[in-house]
Write a protein that holds these residues in place. Structure first.
Motif, PDB file in Angstrom:
ATOM      1  N   PRO A 115       0.831  -1.206   0.000  1.00  0.00           N
ATOM      2  CA  PRO A 115       0.000   0.000   0.000  1.00  0.00           C
ATOM      3  C   PRO A 115       0.868   1.260   0.000  1.00  0.00           C
ATOM      4  CG  PRO A 115      -0.041  -1.033   2.165  1.00  0.00           C
ATOM      5  CD  PRO A 115       0.757  -1.927   1.261  1.00  0.00           C
ATOM      6  N   ILE A 116       0.507   2.176  -0.882  1.00  0.00           N
ATOM      7  CA  ILE A 116       1.276   3.415  -1.038  1.00  0.00           C
ATOM      8  C   ILE A 116       0.318   4.593  -1.166  1.00  0.00           C
ATOM      9  CG2 ILE A 116       3.251   2.327  -2.175  1.00  0.00           C
ATOM     10  CD1 ILE A 116       1.879   3.649  -4.807  1.00  0.00           C
ATOM     11  N   TYR A 117       0.866   5.767  -0.908  1.00  0.00           N
ATOM     12  CA  TYR A 117       0.222   7.017  -1.313  1.00  0.00           C
ATOM     13  C   TYR A 117       0.912   7.436  -2.594  1.00  0.00           C
ATOM     14  CZ  TYR A 117      -2.003   7.701   3.253  1.00  0.00           C
ATOM     15  OH  TYR A 117      -2.774   7.579   4.372  1.00  0.00           O
ATOM     16  N   GLU A 118       0.122   7.861  -3.604  1.00  0.00           N
ATOM     17  CA  GLU A 118       0.721   8.296  -4.860  1.00  0.00           C
ATOM     18  C   GLU A 118       0.091   9.599  -5.323  1.00  0.00           C
ATOM     19  OE1 GLU A 118       0.154   5.282  -7.869  1.00  0.00           O
ATOM     20  OE2 GLU A 118      -1.830   4.812  -7.114  1.00  0.00           O
ATOM     21  N   CYS A 119       0.943  10.462  -5.876  1.00  0.00           N
ATOM     22  CA  CYS A 119       0.492  11.746  -6.389  1.00  0.00           C
ATOM     23  C   CYS A 119       0.445  11.668  -7.910  1.00  0.00           C
ATOM     24  CB  CYS A 119       1.440  12.860  -5.944  1.00  0.00           C
ATOM     25  SG  CYS A 119       0.977  14.490  -6.568  1.00  0.00           S
ATOM     26  N   GLU A 120      -0.712  11.941  -8.460  1.00  0.00           N
ATOM     27  CA  GLU A 120      -0.858  11.882  -9.913  1.00  0.00           C
ATOM     28  C   GLU A 120      -0.197  13.076 -10.598  1.00  0.00           C
ATOM     29  OE1 GLU A 120      -4.951  11.265 -10.995  1.00  0.00           O
ATOM     30  OE2 GLU A 120      -5.104   9.477  -9.730  1.00  0.00           O
ATOM     31  N   ASP A 121      -0.047  14.187  -9.894  1.00  0.00           N
ATOM     32  CA  ASP A 121       0.541  15.382 -10.503  1.00  0.00           C
ATOM     33  C   ASP A 121       2.053  15.275 -10.676  1.00  0.00           C
ATOM     34  OD1 ASP A 121      -1.946  16.455 -10.672  1.00  0.00           O
ATOM     35  OD2 ASP A 121      -1.561  18.163  -9.368  1.00  0.00           O
ATOM     36  N   CYS A 122       2.765  14.891  -9.610  1.00  0.00           N
ATOM     37  CA  CYS A 122       4.228  14.875  -9.700  1.00  0.00           C
ATOM     38  C   CYS A 122       4.811  13.463  -9.709  1.00  0.00           C
ATOM     39  CB  CYS A 122       4.836  15.694  -8.560  1.00  0.00           C
ATOM     40  SG  CYS A 122       4.670  14.960  -6.920  1.00  0.00           S
ATOM     41  N   SER A 123       3.952  12.450  -9.694  1.00  0.00           N
ATOM     42  CA  SER A 123       4.351  11.041  -9.731  1.00  0.00           C
ATOM     43  C   SER A 123       5.145  10.582  -8.517  1.00  0.00           C
ATOM     44  CB  SER A 123       5.162  10.730 -11.005  1.00  0.00           C
ATOM     45  OG  SER A 123       4.398  11.005 -12.142  1.00  0.00           O
ATOM     46  N   TYR A 124       5.096  11.345  -7.430  1.00  0.00           N
ATOM     47  CA  TYR A 124       5.761  10.952  -6.188  1.00  0.00           C
ATOM     48  C   TYR A 124       4.911   9.882  -5.500  1.00  0.00           C
ATOM     49  CZ  TYR A 124       7.494  11.286  -1.390  1.00  0.00           C
ATOM     50  OH  TYR A 124       7.996  11.004  -0.148  1.00  0.00           O
ATOM     51  N   TYR A 125       5.566   8.925  -4.870  1.00  0.00           N
ATOM     52  CA  TYR A 125       4.828   7.953  -4.076  1.00  0.00           C
ATOM     53  C   TYR A 125       5.646   7.572  -2.857  1.00  0.00           C
ATOM     54  CZ  TYR A 125       7.659   4.172  -6.062  1.00  0.00           C
ATOM     55  OH  TYR A 125       8.694   3.361  -6.427  1.00  0.00           O
ATOM     56  N   GLU A 126       4.940   7.109  -1.834  1.00  0.00           N
ATOM     57  CA  GLU A 126       5.596   6.646  -0.620  1.00  0.00           C
ATOM     58  C   GLU A 126       4.768   5.520  -0.005  1.00  0.00           C
ATOM     59  OE1 GLU A 126       4.148   9.470   2.975  1.00  0.00           O
ATOM     60  OE2 GLU A 126       5.389  10.481   1.468  1.00  0.00           O
ATOM     61  N   VAL A 127       5.457   4.617   0.669  1.00  0.00           N
ATOM     62  CA  VAL A 127       4.797   3.517   1.365  1.00  0.00           C
ATOM     63  C   VAL A 127       4.003   4.104   2.527  1.00  0.00           C
ATOM     64  CG1 VAL A 127       5.204   1.424   2.734  1.00  0.00           C
ATOM     65  CG2 VAL A 127       6.589   1.880   0.696  1.00  0.00           C
ATOM     66  N   LEU A 128       2.819   3.554   2.785  1.00  0.00           N
ATOM     67  CA  LEU A 128       2.029   4.003   3.925  1.00  0.00           C
ATOM     68  C   LEU A 128       2.881   3.904   5.182  1.00  0.00           C
ATOM     69  CD1 LEU A 128      -0.531   3.750   2.092  1.00  0.00           C
ATOM     70  CD2 LEU A 128      -1.677   2.859   4.098  1.00  0.00           C
ATOM     71  N   PRO A 129       2.953   4.979   5.944  1.00  0.00           N
ATOM     72  CA  PRO A 129       3.783   4.962   7.157  1.00  0.00           C
ATOM     73  C   PRO A 129       3.401   3.848   8.128  1.00  0.00           C
ATOM     74  CG  PRO A 129       3.049   7.199   6.662  1.00  0.00           C
ATOM     75  CD  PRO A 129       2.348   6.284   5.702  1.00  0.00           C
ATOM     76  N   GLU A 130       2.130   3.476   8.164  1.00  0.00           N
ATOM     77  CA  GLU A 130       1.660   2.453   9.104  1.00  0.00           C
ATOM     78  C   GLU A 130       2.230   1.069   8.831  1.00  0.00           C
ATOM     79  OE1 GLU A 130      -1.471   5.681   8.868  1.00  0.00           O
ATOM     80  OE2 GLU A 130      -0.337   4.529   7.405  1.00  0.00           O
ATOM     81  N   VAL A 131       2.705   0.821   7.613  1.00  0.00           N
ATOM     82  CA  VAL A 131       3.229  -0.508   7.275  1.00  0.00           C
ATOM     83  C   VAL A 131       4.710  -0.475   6.890  1.00  0.00           C
ATOM     84  CG1 VAL A 131       0.961  -1.339   6.533  1.00  0.00           C
ATOM     85  CG2 VAL A 131       2.557  -0.428   4.835  1.00  0.00           C
TER      86      VAL A 131
END
Length: 144
Positions: free
Chosen positions: A30-46
């Motif tokens: 599971p990740i958070y992803e930004c459609e505008d700048c294509s940045y993504y990061e793993v959910l901090p909880e996992v």
């Protein structure tokens, strides 16, 4: 589940295949992803559980694909809701996740009792690990 990106836009929940060291494939992370700048990061909880899993994979498995949702109880719940949730539902994603966390914790506690009754220490340890993944999330939600 959403959060703000460093570019100012909203990041949406998604799932990715993570390839670690060109050898290990961890799917359904599971990740958070930004459609505008294509940045993504793993959910901090996992994130810490993912890191721990990667070090375990290096010890046990030479290569191959692993489904993170099979190794992490919270990721499994999030993935299940993500696949079925309709944005037009009256219940928010977060409220569904909280409800399902509570239900899964109760189920795991029942299973733990059964494992304890038959004296299966390995099963008890596995259930304890899964319970801690969920209780860490629930505790953090209650504090915020």
């Amino acid at each position: 589940m959403r959060k703000h990106c460093h570019c100012g836009q909203m990041m949406n929940l998604g799932f990715r295949l993570v390839i670690f060291e060109g050898i290990y494939e961890i799917d359904r992370v599971p990740i958070y992803e930004c459609e505008d700048c294509s940045y993504y990061e793993v959910l901090p909880e996992v994130k810490s559980d993912l890191t721990d899993m990667l070090s375990e994979l290096k010890k046990k498995q030479p290569n191959g694909r692993v489904y993170f949702t099979e190794m992490n109880e919270l990721a499994d719940l999030i993935f299940g809701i993500y696949r079925q949730w309709n944005r037009t539902e009256s219940a928010s994603f977060e409220s569904l996740l909280e409800q399902q966390c509570e239900e899964r914790i109760n189920l795991l506690l029942d299973l733990y009792g059964g494992a304890k009754n038959i004296g299966d220490l390995e099963w008890m340890n596995e259930i304890s690990k899964r319970l801690s993944q969920l209780s860490k999330y629930v505790k953090n939600r209650q504090l915020s």
